[in-house]
Design a protein around this motif. Structure first.
Motif, mmCIF file in Angstrom:
data_model
loop_
_atom_site.group_PDB
_atom_site.id
_atom_site.type_symbol
_atom_site.label_atom_id
_atom_site.label_comp_id
_atom_site.label_asym_id
_atom_site.label_seq_id
_atom_site.Cartn_x
_atom_site.Cartn_y
_atom_site.Cartn_z
ATOM 1 N N SER A 50 -16.727 -30.190 -22.320
ATOM 2 C CA SER A 50 -15.697 -30.695 -21.415
ATOM 3 C C SER A 50 -14.319 -30.135 -21.756
ATOM 4 C CB SER A 50 -15.661 -32.225 -21.449
ATOM 5 O OG SER A 50 -15.414 -32.690 -22.764
ATOM 6 N N GLN A 80 -13.489 -26.836 -19.796
ATOM 7 C CA GLN A 80 -13.037 -26.981 -18.409
ATOM 8 C C GLN A 80 -11.571 -27.410 -18.352
ATOM 9 O OE1 GLN A 80 -15.430 -29.615 -16.036
ATOM 10 N NE2 GLN A 80 -14.282 -29.210 -14.163
ATOM 11 N N GLN A 112 -9.548 -24.410 -19.044
ATOM 12 C CA GLN A 112 -9.565 -23.483 -17.906
ATOM 13 C C GLN A 112 -8.458 -23.814 -16.910
ATOM 14 O OE1 GLN A 112 -13.498 -23.717 -16.250
ATOM 15 N NE2 GLN A 112 -14.368 -22.228 -17.656
ATOM 16 N N GLU A 151 -18.979 -21.381 -15.696
ATOM 17 C CA GLU A 151 -19.408 -22.775 -15.644
ATOM 18 C C GLU A 151 -20.197 -23.073 -16.914
ATOM 19 O OE1 GLU A 151 -22.138 -25.772 -12.872
ATOM 20 O OE2 GLU A 151 -22.040 -23.615 -12.433
#
Length: 611
Positions: A166, A169, A172, A396
């Motif tokens: 997590s 992300q 990102q 992803e």
């Protein structure tokens, strides 16, 4: 998938526009500085000559007035000149920042001075084999960090697997936002680029700031250190202005303050340690101020902002600026001419009181603030990839389906790299890559590995689509002997493979990249050893890729019920020349080129076999 003509043109135009803008500003600023230098020189000689002339012609008051005016004006011009010089240096750094950005797009980045050579570690599980540090490395390509911890933070993100998927992300989103704020990002990076020298580790001053001496904060000490100089100076003034105070009154005060000042040796060390970081503290303050004044939306960046306050809720950049100002006050203590002032005012004591008060309120936060700058530098470096290559995929990170699935995967450091689709999943977790020499086997392994590193760091990857699960990367590709340790290349390879096997049993999911394993032994042992190793790694659920010239290993696809899958590269010949298309195809290689390459080297193959 690499920058198309339109995308390349747009990116280059943005950078060239900025570079041209700062080149013009720099040119105009240099002209102003030169004009100011001429004015300053003219004022010095003309004003001085006029003052002397008027003084010599018995108009002494006018002469002294002109001299005073000249000196004040000259001092003002010096300050103005120095400010313009500082501005010139900053604009020069900004210009160079955009110039470097253009060089990244045109593949001229290999001349950048910071290669990250100091981070090279042959014992690391994958950094050497994937060209993360050193000449022509990933670090050299993207790094814009200038601070000691900023470089270390980028190195950490490239070499350590995040604790939680997590967090990738969240990072990102921060990288995307910084990428789009490219003008702000270049100004932020340039704040650190104006320093005259490379920043040293801030550990010393961070540790110094964590602990404070309560002695200097005692009310009695503070009152005495303020009152004693005032009493001594009052006695001195009364001695010169009146007959009421004998000489020994100010002398006694002077001697008492001298003793007090020279009693604390540790005080001198503390003051000197702060002064040594004067320039870097000023730089940290500028960078934090720029960050705090910019509005961001990404949770990661907002989280960093929340930590930029001290115990009393005061802003980090203001407190660091205050500490930098205290360091400026300390700067004159080494001057012998300043010694008398130091004694009369107990200057060192006053500085220590101010420093200990600062440490008591903000000292424990300094390390966090320095680390915030480091994280921002690391994020800004990774944001370069997203801005320059907006067509690249944001990976992803999945947890349900372990493995890697990539479409049009290319090597980020190779201009116009040939792209391939790669799929490594639970049901077929090992790819066996065969092919002739120079066909692209090793490059494919590095392509997969370096893109995984970028994915785990939170950056864009060189692919149209990319998804992968969290796996620890291990490689065995470039193995050489170590004469200092008396280790042969074959034994060094065995040690690396032992590390991989051990990790596969103890560290959960791992991803391995093996290039021509056991090449230091005979073909029979190499074949048997490779087969046993691949089976063992597959049995414990490890995933990875193996490149080999040993075509017989292709039988593992059938024997493993396609747990191991065969892929190959091939070459073709045209006009008596060898060519490669670097495209990955299913199945075992059916071509070989060793004899052809031997002929190209000038060896007559037929004569050799006849002998």
């Amino acid at each position: 998938m690499y920058l198309g003509d339109k995308q390349l043109l747009e990116s280059k135009q943005k950078y060239e526009k900025r570079r041209t803008y700062y080149a013009r500003r720099l040119e105009k600023l240099i002209q102003r500085i030169n004009r100011l230098s001429n004015v300053r020189l003219t004022l010095f000689f003309a004003g001085g000559a006029l003052a002397v002339f008027l003084y010599m012609t018995q108009n002494s008051s006018m002469g002294l007035s002109i001299l005073l005016f000249t000196m004040v004006s000259f001092a003002g011009l010096v300050v103005w000149h120095q400010r313009l010089r500082t501005k010139q240096k900053y604009i020069q750094v900004l210009y160079e920042s955009y110039d470097q950005a253009l060089k990244r797009l045109t593949s001229e980045w290999k001349e950048f001075p910071d290669t990250g050579e100091d981070f090279r570690d042959p014992a690391h599980p994958y950094s050497e084999d994937l060209d993360l540090f050193g000449t022509s490395s990933l670090f050299q390509w993207i790094n814009t960090a200038k601070t000691f911890r900023g470089r270390e933070k980028l190195k950490e993100w490239l070499t350590e697997l995040p604790v939680e998927a997590s967090s990738i992300q969240i990072k990102q989103e921060a990288i995307k936002e910084l990428a789009m704020n490219f003008a702000w990002r270049h100004r932020f990076m340039s704040d650190a680029g104006t320093l005259k020298r490379t920043l040293d580790s801030p550990t010393r001053i961070i540790e110094w700031a964590k602990t404070y001496d309560p002695f200097y904060l005692r009310p009695g000490v503070v009152i005495l250190s303020r009152a004693l100089p005032m009493i001594t100076l009052t006695f001195l003034l009364l001695y010169f202005l009146t007959d009421m105070v004998p000489f020994w009154y100010p002398l006694a005060g002077f001697l008492i303050q001298t003793i007090i000042l020279f009693l604390g040796k540790e005080r001198g060390k503390a003051l000197e340690s702060v002064y040594a970081y004067k320039e870097s503290l000023k730089m940290y303050g500028k960078m934090l101020q720029r960050f705090e004044k910019r509005r961001f939306k990404a949770d990661y960046l907002l989280g960093l902002k929340k930590g930029l306050y001290d115990r009393d809720g005061k802003k980090a950049f203001e407190q660091i600026r205050k500490l930098s100002g205290l360091a400026e006050l300390i700067s004159n203590r080494g001057n012998s001419m300043f010694l008398v002032i130091n004694i009369f005012t107990l200057w060192d004591i006053q500085c220590m009181i101010a420093l200990e008060s600062w440490k008591e309120k903000s000292g424990r936060s300094l390390g966090r603030w320095v680390d915030t700058v480091a994280e921002l530098e690391g994020l800004a470096s990774l944001a370069i990839i997203h801005f320059d290559h907006q067509e690249w995929a944001l990976p992803e990170i999945v947890s349900e389906n372990p493995g890697i699935v990539a479409a049009s995967l290319g090597h980020p450091l190779l201009l116009n790299s040939t792209c391939n689709d790669v799929s490594i999943e639970k049901s077929s977790g090992i790819l066996l890559i065969t092919g002739s020499n120079m066909s692209g086997k090793s490059t494919l392994l590095r392509t997969v590995g370096i893109n995984m590193v970028l994915a785990y760091a939170g950056a864009s990857v060189c692919a149209d689509r990319f998804s992968c699960s969290m796996m620890r990367i291990y490689t065995c590709m470039r193995v050489s002997d170590n004469l200092g340790e008396n280790i042969s290349s074959f034994y060094a390879e065995l040690l690396r493979i032992k590390q991989i096997v051990s990790a596969s049993k103890t560290e959960g999911k791992i991803f391995f990249l093996l290039d021509e394993i056991f090449k230091g032994t005979n073909s029979q042992d190499r074949h048997a050893g490779a087969k046993v190793l691949i089976r063992q790694l597959g049995k414990v659920g490890a995933m990875g890729m193996v490149s080999t010239h040993d075509l017989e290993l292709g039988d593992l696809e059938r024997e493993s019920e396609r747990r191991v899958r065969n892929y190959h590269f091939r070459e073709f010949y045209k006009n008596d020349e060898i060519h490669f298309d670097y495209k990955l195809r299913p199945g075992v290689s059916t071509t070989r080129n060793a004899m052809y390459l031997i002929k190209m080297a000038g060896i007559d193959v037929d004569e050799t076999f006849e002998d």
